[in-house]
Design a protein around this motif. Structure first.
Motif, PDB file in Angstrom:
ATOM      1  N   MET A  82       0.798   2.463   6.126  1.00  0.00           N
ATOM      2  CA  MET A  82       0.700   2.469   4.660  1.00  0.00           C
ATOM      3  C   MET A  82       0.986   3.838   4.056  1.00  0.00           C
ATOM      4  O   MET A  82       1.376   3.936   2.893  1.00  0.00           O
ATOM      5  N   ILE A  83       0.792   4.895   4.826  1.00  0.00           N
ATOM      6  CA  ILE A  83       0.964   6.244   4.294  1.00  0.00           C
ATOM      7  C   ILE A  83       2.450   6.536   4.110  1.00  0.00           C
ATOM      8  O   ILE A  83       3.232   6.379   5.050  1.00  0.00           O
ATOM      9  N   PRO A  84       2.881   6.940   2.928  1.00  0.00           N
ATOM     10  CA  PRO A  84       4.311   7.201   2.686  1.00  0.00           C
ATOM     11  C   PRO A  84       4.846   8.287   3.607  1.00  0.00           C
ATOM     12  O   PRO A  84       4.269   9.382   3.682  1.00  0.00           O
ATOM     13  N   HIS A 124       2.489  15.813   0.427  1.00  0.00           N
ATOM     14  CA  HIS A 124       1.122  15.640  -0.066  1.00  0.00           C
ATOM     15  C   HIS A 124       0.307  14.778   0.895  1.00  0.00           C
ATOM     16  O   HIS A 124      -0.872  15.047   1.130  1.00  0.00           O
ATOM     17  N   TRP A 125       0.915  13.741   1.451  1.00  0.00           N
ATOM     18  CA  TRP A 125       0.192  12.840   2.347  1.00  0.00           C
ATOM     19  C   TRP A 125       0.194  13.329   3.795  1.00  0.00           C
ATOM     20  O   TRP A 125      -0.674  12.944   4.576  1.00  0.00           O
ATOM     21  N   GLY A 133       0.813  -1.212   0.000  1.00  0.00           N
ATOM     22  CA  GLY A 133       0.000   0.000   0.000  1.00  0.00           C
ATOM     23  C   GLY A 133       0.842   1.255   0.000  1.00  0.00           C
ATOM     24  O   GLY A 133       0.532   2.234  -0.695  1.00  0.00           O
ATOM     25  N   ARG A 134       1.944   1.238   0.739  1.00  0.00           N
ATOM     26  CA  ARG A 134       2.821   2.407   0.781  1.00  0.00           C
ATOM     27  C   ARG A 134       3.420   2.684  -0.595  1.00  0.00           C
ATOM     28  O   ARG A 134       3.529   3.834  -1.020  1.00  0.00           O
ATOM     29  N   ALA A 174      -0.833   9.110  -7.393  1.00  0.00           N
ATOM     30  CA  ALA A 174      -1.525   9.120  -6.107  1.00  0.00           C
ATOM     31  C   ALA A 174      -1.230  10.403  -5.347  1.00  0.00           C
ATOM     32  O   ALA A 174      -2.125  10.992  -4.718  1.00  0.00           O
ATOM     33  N   GLU A 175      -0.004  10.888  -5.418  1.00  0.00           N
ATOM     34  CA  GLU A 175       0.346  12.111  -4.706  1.00  0.00           C
ATOM     35  C   GLU A 175      -0.327  13.330  -5.336  1.00  0.00           C
ATOM     36  O   GLU A 175      -0.722  14.259  -4.625  1.00  0.00           O
ATOM     37  N   ARG A 176      -0.432  13.353  -6.667  1.00  0.00           N
ATOM     38  CA  ARG A 176      -1.144  14.460  -7.316  1.00  0.00           C
ATOM     39  C   ARG A 176      -2.617  14.470  -6.913  1.00  0.00           C
ATOM     40  O   ARG A 176      -3.199  15.525  -6.655  1.00  0.00           O
ATOM     41  N   LEU A 177      -3.218  13.288  -6.865  1.00  0.00           N
ATOM     42  CA  LEU A 177      -4.618  13.179  -6.440  1.00  0.00           C
ATOM     43  C   LEU A 177      -4.780  13.665  -5.011  1.00  0.00           C
ATOM     44  O   LEU A 177      -5.734  14.376  -4.672  1.00  0.00           O
ATOM     45  N   CYS A 178      -3.831  13.281  -4.166  1.00  0.00           N
ATOM     46  CA  CYS A 178      -3.882  13.688  -2.757  1.00  0.00           C
ATOM     47  C   CYS A 178      -3.729  15.193  -2.612  1.00  0.00           C
ATOM     48  O   CYS A 178      -4.416  15.819  -1.814  1.00  0.00           O
ATOM     49  N   ALA A 179      -2.825  15.784  -3.411  1.00  0.00           N
ATOM     50  CA  ALA A 179      -2.608  17.227  -3.329  1.00  0.00           C
ATOM     51  C   ALA A 179      -3.831  18.013  -3.796  1.00  0.00           C
ATOM     52  O   ALA A 179      -4.133  19.088  -3.276  1.00  0.00           O
ATOM     53  N   ARG A 180      -4.564  17.464  -4.767  1.00  0.00           N
ATOM     54  CA  ARG A 180      -5.711  18.177  -5.323  1.00  0.00           C
ATOM     55  C   ARG A 180      -6.960  18.019  -4.462  1.00  0.00           C
ATOM     56  O   ARG A 180      -7.755  18.954  -4.341  1.00  0.00           O
ATOM     57  N   TRP A 181      -7.129  16.843  -3.879  1.00  0.00           N
ATOM     58  CA  TRP A 181      -8.348  16.545  -3.120  1.00  0.00           C
ATOM     59  C   TRP A 181      -7.979  16.188  -1.674  1.00  0.00           C
ATOM     60  O   TRP A 181      -8.249  15.094  -1.207  1.00  0.00           O
ATOM     61  N   THR A 182      -7.368  17.112  -0.970  1.00  0.00           N
ATOM     62  CA  THR A 182      -6.857  16.826   0.377  1.00  0.00           C
ATOM     63  C   THR A 182      -7.962  16.416   1.344  1.00  0.00           C
ATOM     64  O   THR A 182      -7.851  15.409   2.053  1.00  0.00           O
TER      65      THR A 182
END
Length: 420
Positions: A272-274, A279-280, A220-221, A229-237
Motif C-alpha cells: 500500500m505504501i507508494p 516522504h514515505w 490505499g496506495r 498524505a505526503e505532507r502529513l507523513c513528512a511532518r510526523w515521520t
C-alpha cells in the motif's frame, strides 16, 4: 509475567541481539551479507553447539515461559521487516516492456519450479517420515518448488549496491526479474497454506482474501500518494512509522485468523505504501529497520525449537537440495538469458545473482514449517541450502570478474553506446 521471568526474558533478549550482531559483523568482515551470519549463528551454529555441549541447556536457560514471549517478539520483528521487503518490490512499468525481462524471469522461474517439484516428488517416493511428514502431497511438492524458485530482493539489492552493480544492465535485469518471481512465489505460497490447512476454508478463503486484498492495496496506495498524505507523513515521520508498524502487526493477525500466514498481512501493508516517495520511504525504513534488529530473536528462538525435534541435519538431502537449487537457478537463468539475447558473461552474472535466496527463503520455510508442511529435519536441510546459495553469490561474481572482466558501468547521460 512475574518480575523474575521478565528479567530473565530481557537478559535472553540481550544475548540474542548480541548473537545477531556478532554474526552480522563476522559475515560482513568475510565479504558476506549480514543476514548469512545471523542465520548461521542464530538458527544453525548456536542451537547446534548448545545442544551438543549441554543437552538440557534450553530447559535451564530458556524455559517455556521465557522463550514464548521472545518467540512472539521475533515473529513481530519478522512482520515489521516484511513491510520493507514488500515496499522494495517496485516494478517499473517501463522496464516490464523490456523483452529481456520476460526471458530472464522465465529462465529463473520455470526451471527452478520444475526442479523443486521433482525434488519434492523424489522425497514423496522415498517416504521417509522424518522428511516427508504428513502434509498433503500437493502442498508439499508445491512448497519445495517455491523454495527453489525464490530470490531475495533485499539481500540481492544490498549485494549489488556493495559491488557497484545496481545501475548495470545485469543488475537492473536481475532485480526486476527477482521481484516478479517473488510476487509469483507469494501467490503460490497462499495456495500451499490453503491446501495445508483445509479446515480454515482452504483455497476458497485464500482466493477471497487475495482478490479483496489487491484492490484494497491499490486503493490505499492512491490515498497515501495524495499531497495531503505526503505532507502529513513528512511532518510526523515517527508517529506515522508507529501507526504503520501497528497496522502491519494487526494485518498479520487478521491474515492468520483467516487461515493464511502472517506474511500476507505484512505484505499487503507494504504494498500500500507508494513507491518512490521520499516522504514515505522514511517511515517504512524505520519500521523495517526495527524489524531487522529483532529478526535475530526470531532466528534463535526458531532455531532452538527446530533443533529440538529434528535429530540433526540430514546431510545427504541437504547436499542434494543445494545442488538442485544452484543448477536450476544459475543454469536456467543463464540458458534462457542467452536465448533472450544476453551475452555469455552477462547471462552468467544474471544466473548467479538470481541464485541469492537469503531471508526471503527463510520466511517461506518458516511459513511452511508453521503450517506443518515441512518437518524440522527438512526445514534444517533447506535452511542450510539457503545459506549456502546466498554465500556463493559474492565469490562467484568475483570469479566471473577475474575471468571475464568487471561489469561495464552504464553510459553517462549524453554518451552513446558503440556496438562491438
Amino acid at each position: 509475567m512475574t518480575l523474575p521471568v521478565a528479567a530473565h526474558a530481557i537478559a535472553a533478549l540481550g544475548s540474542f541481539l548480541v548473537v545477531g550482531l556478532l554474526g552480522r559483523r563476522l559475515a560482513r568482515r568475510i565479504g558476506q551479507p549480514g543476514v548469512v551470519g545471523e542465520i548461521a549463528f542464530g538458527m544453525l551454529l548456536g542451537p547446534a553447539v548448545l545442544g551438543w555441549a549441554w543437552p538440557g541447556a534450553q530447559a535451564v536457560l530458556l524455559p517455556a515461559d521465557v522463550l514464548e514471549p521472545l518467540r512472539d517478539l521475533g515473529h513481530a520483528g519478522l512482520v515489521l521487516f516484511l513491510v520493507g521487503v514488500a515496499h522494495e518490490l517496485r516494478l517499473d512499468a517501463s522496464r516490464l516492456r523490456d523483452r529481456a525481462i520476460g526471458w530472464t524471469t522465465l529462465g529463473t522461474l520455470v526451471p527452478s519450479l520444475m526442479a523443486g517439484a521433482a525434488f519434492g516428488g523424489w522425497l514423496v517416493l522415498h517416504d521417509r517420515p522424518s522428511l516427508r511428514g504428513t502434509a498433503p502431497t500437493l502442498a508439499f511438492v508445491l512448497l519445495l518448488a517455491i523454495t527453489m524458485a525464490v530470490s531475495a530482493v533485499p539481500v540481492l539489492a544490498r549485494i549489488l549496491a556493495d559491488r557497484g552493480l545496481t545501475a548495470t544492465h545485469a543488475g537492473r535485469l536481475s532485480l526486476t526479474s527477482a521481484a516478479l518471481v517473488d510476487a509469483v512465489a507469494w501467490l503460490l505460497l497462499a495456495v500451499v497454506i490453503a491446501v495445508a490447512r483445509p479446515g480454515s476454508g482452504g483455497i476458497s478463503t485464500a482466493a477471497v482474501v487475495l482478490v479483496a486484498g489487491v484492490p484494497v492495496a491499490v486503493l490505499g496506495r492512491r490515498l497515501l500518494k495524495t499531497s495531503r498524505a505526503e505532507r502529513l507523513c513528512a511532518r510526523w515521520t515517527w508517529p506515522v512509522a508507529v501507526v504503520l508498524g501497528f497496522c502491519a502487526l494487526r494485518a498479520a493477525d487478521v491474515a492468520e485468523s483467516l487461515g493464511l500466514t502472517a506474511i500476507f498481512g505484512a505484505f499487503m501493508v507494504g504494498l500500500m505504501i507508494p513507491p518512490g516517495s521520499p516522504h514515505w520511504d522514511a517511515p517504512v525504513r524505520r519500521v523495517s529497520t526495527l524489524g531487522l534488529w529483532l529478526v535475530p530473536v526470531f532466528f534463535v528462538a526458531t532455531g532452538l525449537s527446530v533443533w529440538t525435534g529434528s535429530g540433526g541435519i540430514p546431510w545427504l538431502v541437504t547436499i542434494l537440495a543445494t545442488i538442485v537449487a544452484v543448477l536450476s537457478k544459475i543454469g536456467g537463468g543463464y540458458a534462457v538469458s542467452r536465448l533472450g539475447g544476453e551475452g555469455h558473461t552477462e547471462a552468467l552474472r544474471i544466473g548467479v545473482m538470481l541464485n541469492t535466496r537469503g531471508l526471503t527463503e527463510i520466511v517461506l520455510l518458516q511459513a511452511g514449517y508453521s503450517a506443518g508442511v515441512l518437518t524440522s529435519g527438512l526445514y534444517l536441510a533447506l535452511l542450510v541450502m539457503a545459506v549456502a546459495t546466498t554465500s556463493l553469490t559474492g565469490p562467484l561474481l568475483s570469479l566471473i570478474d577475474r575471468r571475464h572482466g568487471a561489469a561495464a558501468p552504464p553510459p553517462r547521460k549524453g554518451e552513446q553506446v558503440v556496438a562491438g
